[in-house]
Enzyme design. Structure first.
Site, PDB file in Angstrom:
ATOM      1  N   GLY A 190      41.669  42.906  48.563  1.00 18.17           N
ATOM      2  CA  GLY A 190      41.977  42.194  49.812  1.00 18.17           C
ATOM      3  C   GLY A 190      43.371  41.096  49.493  1.00 18.17           C
ATOM      4  O   GLY A 190      44.185  41.412  48.945  1.00 18.17           O
ATOM      5  N   GLY A 191      43.265  40.166  50.528  1.00 20.32           N
ATOM      6  CA  GLY A 191      44.015  39.294  50.654  1.00 20.32           C
ATOM      7  C   GLY A 191      44.396  38.577  49.208  1.00 20.32           C
ATOM      8  O   GLY A 191      45.497  38.129  48.748  1.00 20.32           O
ATOM      9  N   GLY A 231      79.243  55.350  43.014  1.00 26.08           N
ATOM     10  CA  GLY A 231      78.619  53.993  43.621  1.00 26.08           C
ATOM     11  C   GLY A 231      77.958  53.598  42.333  1.00 26.08           C
ATOM     12  O   GLY A 231      77.826  52.249  41.972  1.00 26.08           O
ATOM     13  N   ALA A 232      77.389  54.264  41.323  1.00 30.53           N
ATOM     14  CA  ALA A 232      76.529  53.745  40.270  1.00 30.53           C
ATOM     15  C   ALA A 232      77.417  53.194  39.443  1.00 30.53           C
ATOM     16  O   ALA A 232      76.827  52.102  38.844  1.00 30.53           O
ATOM     17  CB  ALA A 232      75.716  54.815  39.635  1.00 30.53           C
TER      18      ALA A 232
HETATM   19  C1  HXC Z   1      30.442  35.305  47.601  1.00 30.08           C
HETATM   20  C2  HXC Z   1      30.378  37.105  45.894  1.00 30.08           C
HETATM   21  C3  HXC Z   1      31.514  37.813  46.554  1.00 30.08           C
HETATM   22  C4  HXC Z   1      32.242  36.972  47.689  1.00 30.08           C
HETATM   23  C5  HXC Z   1      30.693  39.046  44.833  1.00 30.08           C
HETATM   24  N1  HXC Z   1      29.723  38.006  44.690  1.00 30.08           N
HETATM   25  N2  HXC Z   1      31.782  38.882  45.415  1.00 30.08           N
HETATM   26  N3  HXC Z   1      29.926  35.894  46.391  1.00 30.08           N
HETATM   27  N4  HXC Z   1      31.801  35.913  47.919  1.00 30.08           N
HETATM   28  N5  HXC Z   1      33.401  37.505  47.985  1.00 30.08           N
HETATM   29  C6  HXC Z   1      28.814  37.803  44.361  1.00 30.08           C
HETATM   30  C7  HXC Z   1      27.630  38.664  44.516  1.00 30.08           C
HETATM   31  O1  HXC Z   1      26.841  38.194  45.531  1.00 30.08           O
HETATM   32  C8  HXC Z   1      26.871  38.760  43.083  1.00 30.08           C
HETATM   33  O2  HXC Z   1      26.036  37.499  43.094  1.00 30.08           O
HETATM   34  C9  HXC Z   1      28.022  38.417  42.151  1.00 30.08           C
HETATM   35  O3  HXC Z   1      29.082  37.828  43.007  1.00 30.08           O
HETATM   36  C10 HXC Z   1      28.620  39.650  41.450  1.00 30.08           C
HETATM   37  O4  HXC Z   1      28.762  40.557  42.363  1.00 30.08           O
HETATM   38  P1  HXC Z   1      28.232  42.019  42.168  1.00 30.08           P
HETATM   39  O5  HXC Z   1      28.403  42.681  43.645  1.00 30.08           O
HETATM   40  O6  HXC Z   1      26.710  42.129  41.730  1.00 30.08           O
HETATM   41  O7  HXC Z   1      29.043  42.676  41.097  1.00 30.08           O
HETATM   42  P2  HXC Z   1      29.897  44.019  40.927  1.00 30.08           P
HETATM   43  O8  HXC Z   1      28.633  45.249  41.092  1.00 30.08           O
HETATM   44  O9  HXC Z   1      30.463  44.105  39.561  1.00 30.08           O
HETATM   45  O10 HXC Z   1      30.753  44.054  42.018  1.00 30.08           O
HETATM   46  C11 HXC Z   1      31.949  43.174  42.167  1.00 30.08           C
HETATM   47  C12 HXC Z   1      32.399  43.656  43.653  1.00 30.08           C
HETATM   48  C13 HXC Z   1      31.585  43.260  44.757  1.00 30.08           C
HETATM   49  C14 HXC Z   1      33.103  44.763  43.545  1.00 30.08           C
HETATM   50  C15 HXC Z   1      33.676  42.527  43.466  1.00 30.08           C
HETATM   51  O11 HXC Z   1      30.792  42.142  44.366  1.00 30.08           O
HETATM   52  C16 HXC Z   1      32.415  43.207  46.002  1.00 30.08           C
HETATM   53  O12 HXC Z   1      32.531  44.241  46.633  1.00 30.08           O
HETATM   54  N6  HXC Z   1      32.277  42.013  46.506  1.00 30.08           N
HETATM   55  C17 HXC Z   1      32.747  41.672  47.873  1.00 30.08           C
HETATM   56  C18 HXC Z   1      34.181  41.960  47.725  1.00 30.08           C
HETATM   57  C19 HXC Z   1      35.008  41.593  49.155  1.00 30.08           C
HETATM   58  O13 HXC Z   1      34.787  42.261  50.059  1.00 30.08           O
HETATM   59  N7  HXC Z   1      35.640  40.416  49.140  1.00 30.08           N
HETATM   60  C20 HXC Z   1      36.211  39.951  50.549  1.00 30.08           C
HETATM   61  C21 HXC Z   1      37.778  40.538  50.245  1.00 30.08           C
HETATM   62  S1  HXC Z   1      38.473  39.974  51.446  1.00 30.08           S
HETATM   63  P3  HXC Z   1      24.813  37.303  42.224  1.00 30.08           P
HETATM   64  O14 HXC Z   1      24.138  36.045  42.676  1.00 30.08           O
HETATM   65  O15 HXC Z   1      23.835  38.562  42.276  1.00 30.08           O
HETATM   66  O16 HXC Z   1      25.131  37.123  40.844  1.00 30.08           O
HETATM   67  C22 HXC Z   1      39.444  38.815  50.806  1.00 30.08           C
HETATM   68  C23 HXC Z   1      40.138  38.182  51.882  1.00 30.08           C
HETATM   69  C24 HXC Z   1      41.242  37.380  51.080  1.00 30.08           C
HETATM   70  O17 HXC Z   1      39.084  38.267  49.860  1.00 30.08           O
HETATM   71  C25 HXC Z   1      42.120  36.824  52.210  1.00 30.08           C
HETATM   72  C26 HXC Z   1      43.320  36.002  51.687  1.00 30.08           C
HETATM   73  C27 HXC Z   1      44.161  35.968  52.791  1.00 30.08           C
END
Ligand code: HXC
Length: 513
Positions: A165-166, A400-401
């Site tokens: 993501g971001g 040019g290069a």
């Molecule tokens: C809160 C989160 C989290 C998040 C993971 N966790 N991502 N908690 N916010 N964004 C937590 C899970 O609930 C879990 O908690 C622990 O972290 C480990 O995650 P798992 O899913 O069990 O791990 P894994 O299977 O290795 O998968 C990792 C992952 C997945 C692929 C990153 O967690 C995932 O898809 N997370 C969401 C990613 C996402 O969409 N983020 C937002 C992106 S947009 P527990 O308690 O079970 O240990 C963004 C915008 C930014 O970031 C903008 C900036 C401008």
């Protein structure tokens, strides 16, 4: 005292033993293990170990971890100060919270105040979902600091897990990205969203793994076989960089004689101009102890960029690579080299350019993808750079290069050519076709045409396929024996050590982005 020790012990456990074991099972180190490996032993001073988040929504009021998912502070690498943050995947997946972002911003601010490099180790699920816009605000605050720090302190990002993501934009704003094979990936939208929106089925690795970003997108500059190797690459890279833009590039101890002659260079250029050779052999042969840290090794391989030292002087190298696409400049090569030249210039690292370029790569694919704008970027970067610029034309410098590749006319300071240099508007075959189009059409037989072409090519070669014409106009300062190249470059660097040059005062340029 007892409480302090207990709290520290608690903080060091991050998200707990179970999650640490899960992290190790994935072949990943924990955030603290990475910091320990990165910094000189005992040098880490940690900040904000006792910080926790302030969210009560989604049941988070009862779930607190000391440090809140990111380890921050400063330490030294080879005795030199660096600031560091390291996301802890064992705490809420290393996700970015309001407080966690504040910790990162704190070390970024201090790194800027004292003028020391910043290293960010990324391993995170992105914005902490439970915190909503406060997390997004945290990201934006980091981006703003990345932008202000750009060109002031070196910024290096390690990607040792997810970065999606971001969240990808903080690393993208920094100077160098380092990834680890198999365990790290970066993308703006992940496979699930890709599938929903476009129908494309693709794995995380194929969409944003280290190999993809090293070869296809050019997002990453270095790839380690694992995190340990990634960390070694960061340390090596830092050895070539100053602490900030007000310092000179580092000068290291050198036991390789500066006047070492490299006899094999006298015969490295093949007899036939169309036969390739590996320009990296030239780089290794002239650099101190043959050491070369290549940047973006697998991307746009028709141009080679990286760091060496010459008699201990940290130097950036840009070299056309005849072994790949005949060393032509194309879109990717132009952007890659432009970025590298601008980095070196920002951090007072002199640039040595080794030229063997038959021109820009022709074709609709190049034109449609903006070779005009992209080629202009490299031209701009060289023309704007005020660091010492030394150029050696090894063989071809066409069209040019020739102008682009740190020519005298773009404020090249010292421009040498080997006797094998060919400096002309274009190669002989193309030139004859343009100049003698009518004569060629009038040829009565293939034999007559071939004889005519051969005669005219010889005439053209005698005139242009050498460095003497350019040297007569003073565009080349000297024609040097290849085996003297190391010695001549070192002397040039020493001569230019006190060089001063500047650009007109302006808010900023309008570089063709
Ligand atoms: C809160 C989160 C989290 C998040 C993971 N966790 N991502 N908690 N916010 N964004 C937590 C899970 O609930 C879990 O908690 C622990 O972290 C480990 O995650 P798992 O899913 O069990 O791990 P894994 O299977 O290795 O998968 C990792 C992952 C997945 C692929 C990153 O967690 C995932 O898809 N997370 C969401 C990613 C996402 O969409 N983020 C937002 C992106 S947009 P527990 O308690 O079970 O240990 C963004 C915008 C930014 O970031 C903008 C900036 C401008």
């Amino acid at each position: 005292m007892k409480r302090l020790l207990a709290e520290r012990e608690h903080a060091r456990l991050g998200g707990g033993e179970k999650r640490i074991t899960a992290q190790h099972k994935k072949g990943k180190m924990t955030a603290r293990e990475r910091v320990d490996l990165l910094l000189d032993e005992g040098s880490f001073e940690e900040y904000d170990m006792f910080v926790t988040h302030r969210t009560t929504d989604f049941g988070l009021g009862d779930e607190h971890y000391l440090s809140d998912g990111v380890i921050t502070g400063h330490g030294t690498i080879a005795g030199r100060l660096v600031y560091v943050f390291s996301q802890d995947f064992t705490v809420f997946g290393g996700s970015l919270s309001e407080t966690n972002a504040k910790k990162i911003c704190k070390v970024m601010d201090q790194a800027m105040k004292v003028g020391a490099p910043l290293i960010g180790i990324n391993d995170s699920g992105g914005a902490r979902i439970q915190e909503g816009v406060r997390s997004l605000a945290g990201y934006a605050s980091i981006f703003q600091r990345n932008i202000m720090a750009s060109g002031v302190i070196p910024q290096i990002s390690a990607i040792f897990g997810p970065c999606a993501g971001g969240a990808v934009y903080s690393p993208a704003l920094t100077d160098f990205v380092v990834m680890a094979e198999k365990t790290s990936y970066m993308f703006v939208t992940g496979p699930k969203v890709v599938k929903t929106v476009t129908g494309e089925t693709i794995s995380e690795e194929d969409l944003g793994g280290a190999s993809v970003h090293a070869t296809k997108s050019g997002v990453t500059h270095f790839v380690g076989a694992d995190e340990q190797e990634g960390i070694l690459l960061i340390k090596k890279l830092l050895s070539y960089l100053p602490q900030n833009n007000l310092e000179e590039a580092p000068l290291s101890f050198c036991d390789d004689p500066p006047d070492r002659l490299v006899d094999e260079l006298n015969t490295i250029i093949p007899e036939k101009p169309s036969i390739p050779y590996d320009v990296k052999d030239v780089i290794h042969a002239i650099a101190d102890n043959g050491e070369f840290l290549e940047v973006q090794r697998q991307y746009a391989r028709n141009i080679v960029t990286g760091f060496v030292t010459f008699n201990g002087i940290s130097t950036g190298i840009v070299a056309n690579q005849p072994n790949y696409l005949a060393g032509c400049l194309d879109n990717d090569a132009s952007r890659k080299a432009a970025r590298f030249v601008r980095f070196c210039d920002a951090f007072n690292i002199p640039i040595v350019t080794l030229v063997d370029v038959p021109g820009f790569l022709p074709g609709s694919a190049q034109e449609f993808n903006g070779i005009i704008t992209n080629g202009a970027k490299l031209l701009f970067a060289y023309g704007e750079a005020t660091v010492p610029k030394i150029t050696v034309i090894l063989r071809k410098a066409y069209g040019g290069a020739y102008c682009v590749m740190s020519s005298r006319h773009l404020r090249g300071d010292i421009n040498y050519a080997w006797p094998s240099a060919e400096i002309a508007v274009m190669g002989p075959t193309g030139a004859i076709e343009v100049l003698y189009n009518r004569d060629l059409k009038a040829s009565t037989s293939d034999e007559q045409r071939a004889a005519f072409v051969a005669e005219k090519e010889t005439e053209y070669r005698d005139k242009f396929a050498n460095p003497y014409e350019a040297a007569r106009y003073g565009y080349i300062d000297d024609i040097i024996e290849p085996r003297n190249t190391r010695f001549r470059i070192i002397r040039a660097l020493q001569t230019l050590a006190t060089k001063k040059d500047s650009n007109p005062l302006k808010k900023h340029s309008t570089l063709p982005l």
